[in-house]
Scaffold this motif. Structure first.
Motif, PDB file in Angstrom:
ATOM      1  N   GLY A 122      82.590 -28.066 -30.574  1.00  0.00           N
ATOM      2  CA  GLY A 122      83.952 -27.713 -29.669  1.00  0.00           C
ATOM      3  C   GLY A 122      83.930 -28.078 -28.288  1.00  0.00           C
ATOM      4  O   GLY A 122      85.018 -28.393 -27.953  1.00  0.00           O
ATOM      5  N   VAL A 123      82.828 -27.394 -27.750  1.00  0.00           N
ATOM      6  CA  VAL A 123      82.812 -27.787 -26.320  1.00  0.00           C
ATOM      7  C   VAL A 123      83.002 -29.178 -25.879  1.00  0.00           C
ATOM      8  O   VAL A 123      83.537 -29.533 -25.010  1.00  0.00           O
ATOM      9  CB  VAL A 123      81.482 -27.125 -25.725  1.00  0.00           C
ATOM     10  N   SER A 124      82.172 -30.052 -26.564  1.00  0.00           N
ATOM     11  CA  SER A 124      82.305 -31.510 -26.360  1.00  0.00           C
ATOM     12  C   SER A 124      83.726 -31.974 -26.531  1.00  0.00           C
ATOM     13  O   SER A 124      84.478 -32.924 -25.623  1.00  0.00           O
ATOM     14  CB  SER A 124      81.314 -32.334 -27.213  1.00  0.00           C
ATOM     15  N   ALA A 125      84.434 -31.653 -27.668  1.00  0.00           N
ATOM     16  CA  ALA A 125      85.887 -32.096 -27.780  1.00  0.00           C
ATOM     17  C   ALA A 125      86.598 -31.569 -26.633  1.00  0.00           C
ATOM     18  O   ALA A 125      87.608 -32.239 -26.136  1.00  0.00           O
ATOM     19  CB  ALA A 125      86.277 -31.725 -29.099  1.00  0.00           C
ATOM     20  N   GLY A 126      86.316 -30.317 -26.373  1.00  0.00           N
ATOM     21  CA  GLY A 126      87.161 -29.897 -25.091  1.00  0.00           C
ATOM     22  C   GLY A 126      87.006 -30.368 -24.037  1.00  0.00           C
ATOM     23  O   GLY A 126      88.000 -30.597 -22.998  1.00  0.00           O
ATOM     24  N   GLN A 127      85.692 -30.964 -23.486  1.00  0.00           N
ATOM     25  CA  GLN A 127      85.485 -31.645 -22.409  1.00  0.00           C
ATOM     26  C   GLN A 127      86.139 -33.016 -22.459  1.00  0.00           C
ATOM     27  O   GLN A 127      86.762 -33.473 -21.435  1.00  0.00           O
ATOM     28  CB  GLN A 127      84.044 -31.997 -22.212  1.00  0.00           C
ATOM     29  N   TYR A 128      86.324 -33.541 -23.348  1.00  0.00           N
ATOM     30  CA  TYR A 128      87.177 -34.968 -23.620  1.00  0.00           C
ATOM     31  C   TYR A 128      88.587 -34.581 -23.650  1.00  0.00           C
ATOM     32  O   TYR A 128      89.246 -35.349 -22.700  1.00  0.00           O
ATOM     33  CB  TYR A 128      86.960 -35.425 -25.156  1.00  0.00           C
ATOM     34  N   ILE A 129      89.201 -33.363 -24.206  1.00  0.00           N
ATOM     35  CA  ILE A 129      90.415 -33.172 -23.764  1.00  0.00           C
ATOM     36  C   ILE A 129      90.855 -32.659 -22.469  1.00  0.00           C
ATOM     37  O   ILE A 129      91.712 -33.274 -21.877  1.00  0.00           O
ATOM     38  CB  ILE A 129      90.955 -32.274 -24.829  1.00  0.00           C
ATOM     39  N   VAL A 130      90.084 -31.768 -21.842  1.00  0.00           N
ATOM     40  CA  VAL A 130      90.234 -31.319 -20.482  1.00  0.00           C
ATOM     41  C   VAL A 130      90.315 -32.576 -19.630  1.00  0.00           C
ATOM     42  O   VAL A 130      90.770 -32.605 -18.749  1.00  0.00           O
ATOM     43  CB  VAL A 130      89.381 -30.023 -20.428  1.00  0.00           C
ATOM     44  N   GLY A 131      89.396 -33.517 -19.705  1.00  0.00           N
ATOM     45  CA  GLY A 131      89.047 -34.429 -18.979  1.00  0.00           C
ATOM     46  C   GLY A 131      90.322 -35.503 -18.944  1.00  0.00           C
ATOM     47  O   GLY A 131      90.686 -35.988 -17.808  1.00  0.00           O
ATOM     48  N   MET A 132      90.812 -35.821 -20.166  1.00  0.00           N
ATOM     49  CA  MET A 132      92.128 -36.528 -20.159  1.00  0.00           C
ATOM     50  C   MET A 132      93.229 -35.695 -19.636  1.00  0.00           C
ATOM     51  O   MET A 132      94.018 -36.381 -18.874  1.00  0.00           O
ATOM     52  CB  MET A 132      92.489 -36.771 -21.746  1.00  0.00           C
ATOM     53  N   LEU A 133      93.346 -34.493 -19.727  1.00  0.00           N
ATOM     54  CA  LEU A 133      94.418 -33.662 -19.092  1.00  0.00           C
ATOM     55  C   LEU A 133      94.385 -33.572 -17.611  1.00  0.00           C
ATOM     56  O   LEU A 133      95.317 -34.021 -17.034  1.00  0.00           O
ATOM     57  CB  LEU A 133      94.635 -32.141 -19.595  1.00  0.00           C
ATOM     58  N   ALA A 137      96.953 -35.598 -14.995  1.00  0.00           N
ATOM     59  CA  ALA A 137      97.608 -34.671 -13.934  1.00  0.00           C
ATOM     60  C   ALA A 137      97.326 -35.530 -12.684  1.00  0.00           C
ATOM     61  O   ALA A 137      98.254 -35.306 -11.635  1.00  0.00           O
ATOM     62  CB  ALA A 137      96.908 -33.156 -14.116  1.00  0.00           C
ATOM     63  N   ARG A 138      96.162 -35.991 -12.426  1.00  0.00           N
ATOM     64  CA  ARG A 138      95.920 -36.722 -11.260  1.00  0.00           C
ATOM     65  C   ARG A 138      96.851 -37.925 -10.965  1.00  0.00           C
ATOM     66  O   ARG A 138      97.214 -38.364 -10.099  1.00  0.00           O
ATOM     67  CB  ARG A 138      94.393 -37.263 -11.114  1.00  0.00           C
ATOM     68  N   LEU A 139      97.216 -38.646 -12.157  1.00  0.00           N
ATOM     69  CA  LEU A 139      98.131 -39.705 -12.203  1.00  0.00           C
ATOM     70  C   LEU A 139      99.514 -39.276 -11.875  1.00  0.00           C
ATOM     71  O   LEU A 139     100.135 -40.211 -10.974  1.00  0.00           O
ATOM     72  CB  LEU A 139      98.245 -40.321 -13.700  1.00  0.00           C
ATOM     73  N   CYS A 140      99.748 -37.963 -12.098  1.00  0.00           N
ATOM     74  CA  CYS A 140     101.155 -37.706 -12.119  1.00  0.00           C
ATOM     75  C   CYS A 140     101.322 -37.216 -10.603  1.00  0.00           C
ATOM     76  O   CYS A 140     102.444 -37.632  -9.989  1.00  0.00           O
ATOM     77  CB  CYS A 140     101.567 -36.560 -12.851  1.00  0.00           C
ATOM     78  N   THR A 148     101.272 -30.374  -6.958  1.00  0.00           N
ATOM     79  CA  THR A 148     100.275 -29.979  -7.351  1.00  0.00           C
ATOM     80  C   THR A 148     100.114 -28.920  -8.301  1.00  0.00           C
ATOM     81  O   THR A 148      99.223 -28.660  -9.313  1.00  0.00           O
ATOM     82  CB  THR A 148      98.940 -29.865  -6.263  1.00  0.00           C
ATOM     83  N   TRP A 149     101.146 -27.860  -8.131  1.00  0.00           N
ATOM     84  CA  TRP A 149     101.078 -26.539  -8.804  1.00  0.00           C
ATOM     85  C   TRP A 149     101.790 -27.288 -10.146  1.00  0.00           C
ATOM     86  O   TRP A 149     101.706 -26.425 -11.220  1.00  0.00           O
ATOM     87  CB  TRP A 149     102.023 -25.739  -8.154  1.00  0.00           C
ATOM     88  N   ALA A 150     102.423 -28.346 -10.387  1.00  0.00           N
ATOM     89  CA  ALA A 150     103.288 -28.706 -11.710  1.00  0.00           C
ATOM     90  C   ALA A 150     102.148 -29.534 -12.497  1.00  0.00           C
ATOM     91  O   ALA A 150     102.247 -29.479 -13.754  1.00  0.00           O
ATOM     92  CB  ALA A 150     104.332 -29.564 -11.455  1.00  0.00           C
TER      93      ALA A 150
END
Length: 209
Positions: A122-133, A137-140, A148-150
């Protein structure tokens, strides 16, 4: 006419039965049973490479191959022992072959693996997903000039831990419904994972070429 007296027949004591989870696999289809096992193996494959590479460096794949070869040998021994109709699972088989001490160690290692596999996956999957998000966010922010707040950057450790807690509770809730419901979810996840692995292999081949 006087009515006959009511005779109360004592009820027999109820017998509680404990059915091993592996036996329950016989009540579902082959594909559902295979999905449960393959999801367990697949979840380990996603984080084993990263953890081992961080620990031993670029030679990590060779260590993983060594572990898999050793596991194949253990599998051969276990399949042979199953053909002898020794009841009781891992504990009974190891006890008959190597004694009570090794049987306790084997079961303890198996329980330790079961307890750790879920949270680590679960933590590994969460790190993949959080890294993607965070990348989105950085791209946006950089390309599309979002404030930055959005598009905030999430803390990888806390967010992945929260994701693991939610996933663990969800699958616990599915499992207590019954093996039919939980195996259906496992089969759905296996279908999605199969498509993802095909895309990953195709993209890796294209990158290598």
């Amino acid at each position: 006419m006087a009515s006959k007296p009511t005779v109360t027949v004592p009820q027999p004591n109820r017998v509680r039965l404990v059915v091993a989870s592996s036996v329950m696999l016989t009540f579902i289809s082959f594909w559902r049973a295979a999905a449960i096992v393959l999801n367990d193996l697949g979840s380990s494959a996603f984080y084993a490479g990263g953890i081992s590479e961080e620990a031993v460096g670029k030679s990590a794949p060779w260590f993983i191959i060594g572990v898999m070869l050793f596991s194949y040998a253990v599998r051969s021994v276990y399949v042979e022992s199953c053909s002898m109709f020794t009841r009781g699972g891992v504990y009974r088989i190891v006890k008959e072959a190597l004694g009570s001490t090794f049987a306790k160690v084997s079961v303890s290692a198996l329980m330790f693996d079961y307890v750790l596999t879920g949270p680590i996956s679960g933590v590994s999957a969460g790190q993949y997903i959080v890294g993607m998000l965070n990348d989105l966010a950085r791209l946006c922010v950089e390309k599309y000039h979002w404030p930055t707040w959005a598009a905030p950057q999430l803390n990888v450790n806390y967010a992945s831990a929260a994701f693991a807690v939610v996933i663990t509770i969800y699958f616990w809730w599915q499992n207590i419904k019954g093996i039919e419901e939980s195996s259906e979810k496992a089969l759905t996840i296996m279908k999605i994972t199969t498509v993802m692995v095909i895309l990953l292999l195709a993209w890796g081949t294209l990158t290598a070429v």
